[in-house]
Every structure is written in structure tokens, then in C-alpha cells.
Motif scaffolding. Structure first.
Motif, short mmCIF file in Angstrom:
data_model
loop_
_atom_site.label_atom_id
_atom_site.label_comp_id
_atom_site.label_asym_id
_atom_site.label_seq_id
_atom_site.Cartn_x
_atom_site.Cartn_y
_atom_site.Cartn_z
N UNK A 1 0.75 -1.25 0.10
CA UNK A 1 -0.19 0.06 0.10
C UNK A 1 1.00 1.33 0.07
N UNK A 2 1.79 1.08 0.95
CA UNK A 2 2.59 2.29 0.98
C UNK A 2 3.52 2.72 -0.40
N UNK A 3 3.94 1.69 -0.90
CA UNK A 3 4.72 1.70 -2.24
C UNK A 3 3.70 2.24 -3.33
N UNK A 4 2.72 1.70 -3.35
CA UNK A 4 1.73 1.70 -4.58
C UNK A 4 1.10 3.52 -4.31
N UNK A 5 0.79 3.62 -3.21
CA UNK A 5 0.29 5.11 -3.12
C UNK A 5 1.37 5.99 -3.33
N UNK B 1 -5.03 12.56 -3.68
CA UNK B 1 -5.76 12.00 -4.73
C UNK B 1 -5.16 10.44 -5.03
N UNK B 2 -3.94 10.40 -4.74
CA UNK B 2 -3.54 9.02 -4.92
C UNK B 2 -4.01 8.19 -3.90
N UNK B 3 -4.03 8.78 -2.71
CA UNK B 3 -4.67 7.63 -1.55
C UNK B 3 -6.01 7.45 -1.95
N UNK C 1 -4.49 3.04 -10.18
CA UNK C 1 -4.70 2.85 -8.82
C UNK C 1 -5.81 2.41 -8.42
N UNK C 2 -6.86 2.79 -9.05
CA UNK C 2 -8.31 1.95 -8.80
C UNK C 2 -8.45 0.71 -8.91
N UNK C 3 -7.70 0.28 -10.17
CA UNK C 3 -7.68 -1.33 -10.62
C UNK C 3 -6.68 -2.14 -9.54
N UNK C 4 -5.58 -1.56 -9.12
CA UNK C 4 -4.91 -2.20 -8.30
C UNK C 4 -5.45 -2.32 -6.90
N UNK C 5 -5.93 -1.04 -6.45
CA UNK C 5 -6.70 -1.24 -5.15
C UNK C 5 -7.87 -2.15 -5.00
N UNK C 6 -8.61 -2.39 -6.33
CA UNK C 6 -9.76 -3.02 -6.39
C UNK C 6 -9.73 -4.41 -6.69
N UNK C 7 -8.53 -5.14 -6.88
CA UNK C 7 -8.45 -6.33 -7.49
C UNK C 7 -8.00 -7.36 -6.05
N UNK C 8 -7.90 -6.65 -4.79
CA UNK C 8 -7.62 -7.46 -3.58
C UNK C 8 -6.17 -7.92 -3.37
#
Length: 445
Positions: A136-140, A166-168, A205-212
Motif C-alpha cells: 500500500x505504501x509503495x503503490x500510494x 488523490x493517490x490515496x 490506482x483504482x484497479x490495483x486497489x480493487x483487485x484484492x
């Protein structure tokens, strides 16, 4: 309340999740009531701060006050923290604080963490939690760094905070934006429709956060060896891909013919990605066709995937229901997904979750439509956005009366904690009765 104190209450993991979110929301609402939380220094009514805190903690994005113009930097920071905690989950954050303090995680706490992130087993749950936090930290951070070149020229040094926020918000599928102005409230990302870089970064960001989180683990460990992925990860990735491509094709041909080809493609893709369940938009939703808005309602209810920052009844539920339908068409006893049999109890759970989301959406919409004397479809759009924790709106929410806002608050809360979590929390430790009643046939269809 610390995780160890919750343990002493002897609550089930599902009750802990519900109580944790409730405490987070109330705490956030009280903090947002402070005069320092608003630009004007006024005290915001509790009903409005409760709505805002619920929307942030439940990573929804529906608002009754424009986030960019109404809240001060303090208020925006509180909202950002609520989004981050709500996206990762209260139990995950509490467990992380326990790990950072150097204390050991008990078996009961590991069980809570398993339910919070939809892990398949207790084994390795602490290692998985560390992986989630690091990822989470790296992606955000990567998302924020990628967005700084977009916002810095337009907003100066303030653009750094906008990029982080907006990234978070995108990764946690929250849909909150800070781009409103006094003469242009609730703009979302409309002014950046033609900015391909911002569109691509936010969509990723949306897709990565949403796939689990478990899908992340499969991708990181097994990389391009797709056949070695868990069945769940395979289903999530394939279903997500289909839910992006087909709606985007529809939007491309139906809604955005006036745009240049490149902008038309990126706009169609963005409107296909964001309803599950991010809540950003780069076009005026009211300008889209009725059929497109109906598709968006369906996408909002479907949402993301299990163990992710997204809401909705989940991509796996949709895949299981279709597999069950195909099994019925071909007169097979058990559904099959990617050459694997699916047990009937899982199908029953999927059908129950789907029915509950449908009833919550329709029930809330009928109440609001009747109470506010508004068109039913407009209300369905709003309640689907709430229960799916999306945040897209047709402009209805800020003008609703308190009773309707309370309905949306309840829908956002139920959509985030999950209807099944609420049921299991109510049942707690009640045992199943194994005795069987007489069987009789009933015709359907």
C-alpha cells in the motif's frame, strides 16, 4: 479502543469489524465538528460531519459539502486519514500498530485479521498483513509521485498535497477530490479529461486497489505464471478485465462521439473503471445516455473484489452467479469455473449477498423517492452509489433532507462492512441445527 481491549470484550471477529468502523466514523465526525476543520471556522452540524466521516471511512465519496472549498487543511487531513484507515480496514490498522509496538499477535487477533482481509487461512496472516502495508505504501507513494507533475504546475506547492490526497483516494477507491472552487463545486476530475497521464495513473490506482490483496500476492509471487494462480485470483483478473472492456466499448460508441479519438478512448475507459468503486468522473454523468447510466448502476453494485479497498457485492459473486446459471442451463449438479467445481454452499452465499445488495439499493431508493418526491431511477443511482461505496452522483445528495441522508449513511456503512458481516455479527456463536425437515419439490421459472 485498542485491539487487546476489544479482545477482552469477547466479541466475534465480525462484531469487531462493525464496532471498529462505527468508532472510526463517530470519532471522525466529532473531529470534523471542530471549528478548525472548516475554512470559515464555523461548526459543522453533526449530521453533515457524520455523513462525511461515513463516506470517507467507508471509502464512498458521496459528500454534502464540497471537500475542496469547505474543509480546511486540518479537515482534509482528517478525511484523508479516514479514507486510508477505512480502505485498509480498522482491524488491519490496529494489528499493524500492535506489530509496530513490538507486541505479539494472539491467535484470536489473527482470526480477526483473517476475516478483515478475507484471507483463506490464519496461517501466514501476519506476514500477509506486512505485505499489504508495504504494498500500500509503495503503490500510494508511486501514485503520488506520478501525480505531482500534473498538479504542481496548476497549484504550486499545494499540488504536492493534492497529489498525495488523490493517490490515496484513488487507491482506496474513495473518489474524494479537492479540485472544487467557489464558482465550480463538486467538479471531480472533469477538468483533466484530456490529461492522458492523470487518467492512466488514477485508473491504475483504482484497479490495483480493487483487485484484492490476495491477488497482489499471487501476482508478486507467481508473476507471469497465470496457471499457478489461485482460482480466486484468476476469476478476479478475468472478470475485472471483461467489466472494463465491454462497458468501455459501449460508452465509446454511445456517449462520446463528439470527442477526438484518443480522448474518446481514454474517457470511455475511465468511465468504465471508476464505477467499481472509485467515484471519480471526467465527464458530466448527466450528459450520458440513460442506458449508459443504467450500466453504471450495475457496475457500482458489482464493485471490486474480495479483500480489496473496493465495495460492491464483488466480481467473484458475479462470476459465481453466471457459473451457476450456465450449470442450470446444461443440467449440471455443480457449477464449474475454469475447470474447477464450485460447492453449492458458496453459490448460496453468493446468491444471498447479491439479493441483499439488490434489496438495500431498491429499498433505499424507494424510500428516498417517496420521501423526497424524486424520480425513482435518480434515487436508484444514488443508493447504488452508496451501497456500492462508489461516490458517483447525479447531484442529488447535497440537497436531500436528513432522513434521506441517514438512509444513505446506513447504506454506505452496510456496503463497506458487508451485509454478510452484519448477519454473522448478529448470529455470533449460534450453532447450526443439523436436524432435517421433510423435503418437497417446488417449481421455479
Amino acid at each position: 479502543m485498542q485491539l487487546t481491549k476489544l479482545f477482552k470484550l469477547k466479541l466475534s471477529s465480525f462484531q469487531i469489524i462493525i464496532l471498529g468502523f462505527a468508532l472510526l466514523i463517530v470519532s471522525g465526525a466529532l473531529l470534523l465538528m471542530l471549528p478548525i476543520a472548516t475554512v470559515s471556522g464555523e461548526v459543522t452540524p453533526f449530521a453533515d460531519t457524520l455523513f462525511t466521516a461515513t463516506s470517507a471511512a467507508c471509502v464512498t465519496g458521496l459528500v454534502v459539502r464540497d471537500t475542496g472549498t469547505y474543509w480546511s487543511i486540518y479537515g482534509k487531513t482528517i478525511i484523508l486519514l479516514l479514507i486510508q484507515i477505512g480502505g485498509l480496514g480498522v482491524v488491519t490498522i490496529a494489528a499493524s500498530l500492535t506489530l509496530l509496538s513490538g507486541k505479539k499477535i494472539s491467535l484470536m487477533q489473527r482470526s480477526w485479521m483473517q476475516d478483515a482481509i478475507s484471507a483463506p487461512s490464519v496461517g501466514g496472516i501476519v506476514r500477509l498483513t506486512k505485505f499489504i502495508l508495504q504494498g500500500t505504501f509503495i503503490i500510494e507513494l508511486a501514485g503520488a509521485l506520478a501525480l505531482i507533475p500534473v498538479f504542481l504546475p496548476d497549484y504550486g506547492f499545494r499540488g504536492v498535497f493534492l497529489a498525495i490526497f488523490h493517490a490515496v483516494s484513488a487507491f482506496c477507491n474513495a473518489g474524494f477530490d479537492l479540485l472544487g472552487r467557489n464558482n465550480d463545486l463538486y467538479p471531480s476530475l472533469v477538468h483533466y479529461r484530456a490529461n492522458y497521464w492523470l487518467n492512466i495513473v488514477v485508473m491504475l490506482l483504482i484497479i490495483i486497489g480493487g483487485i484484492g490483496f490476495l491477488t497482489w500476492q499471487d501476482i508478486c509471487q507467481k508473476r507471469w505464471h497465470f496457471r499457478r494462480y489461485r482460482l480466486q485470483s484468476k476469476v478476479i483478473l478475468l472478470t475485472t478485465l471483461l467489466l472494463i472492456i465491454f462497458p468501455a466499448i459501449f460508452f465509446y460508441y454511445v456517449d462520446f462521439a463528439a470527442l477526438p479519438t484518443g480522448e474518446r478512448v481514454i474517457t470511455s475507459l475511465f468511465q468504465s473503471v471508476t464505477p467499481r468503486t472509485a467515484g471519480f468522473n471526467t465527464v458530466d454523468i448527466m450528459s450520458m445516455s440513460d442506458s449508459s447510466r443504467a450500466i453504471i448502476v450495475c457496475l457500482m453494485l458489482i464493485g471490486g473484489s474480495p479483500g480489496s479497498t473496493a465495495g460492491g457485492f464483488k466480481t467473484t459473486t458475479l462470476a459465481l452467479l453466471f457459473a451457476n446459471a450456465f450449470a442450470a442451463f446444461h443440467r449440471k449438479e455443480e457449477p464449474i469455473l475454469l475447470n474447477r467445481r464450485i460447492e453449492n454452499p458458496i453459490i448460496r452465499t453468493a446468491a444471498t449477498i447479491f439479493l441483499m445488495y439488490l434489496l438495500l439499493c431498491l429499498g433505499g431508493a424507494i424510500f428516498i423517492s417517496t420521501y423526497e418526491s424524486l424520480p425513482l431511477f435518480t434515487c436508484i443511482y444514488e443508493t447504488a452509489s452508496a451501497v456500492g461505496t462508489v461516490g458517483l452522483t447525479l447531484g442529488l445528495t447535497p440537497n436531500l433532507h436528513i432522513a434521506s441522508k441517514l438512509v444513505l449513511i446506513a447504506l454506505m456503512f452496510l456496503g463497506r462492512v458487508g451485509a454478510m458481516t452484519l448477519i454473522f455479527a448478529a448470529l455470533n456463536e449460534k450453532k447450526l441445527i443439523n436436524s432435517k425437515l421433510p423435503k418437497e419439490q417446488i417449481m421455479v421459472g
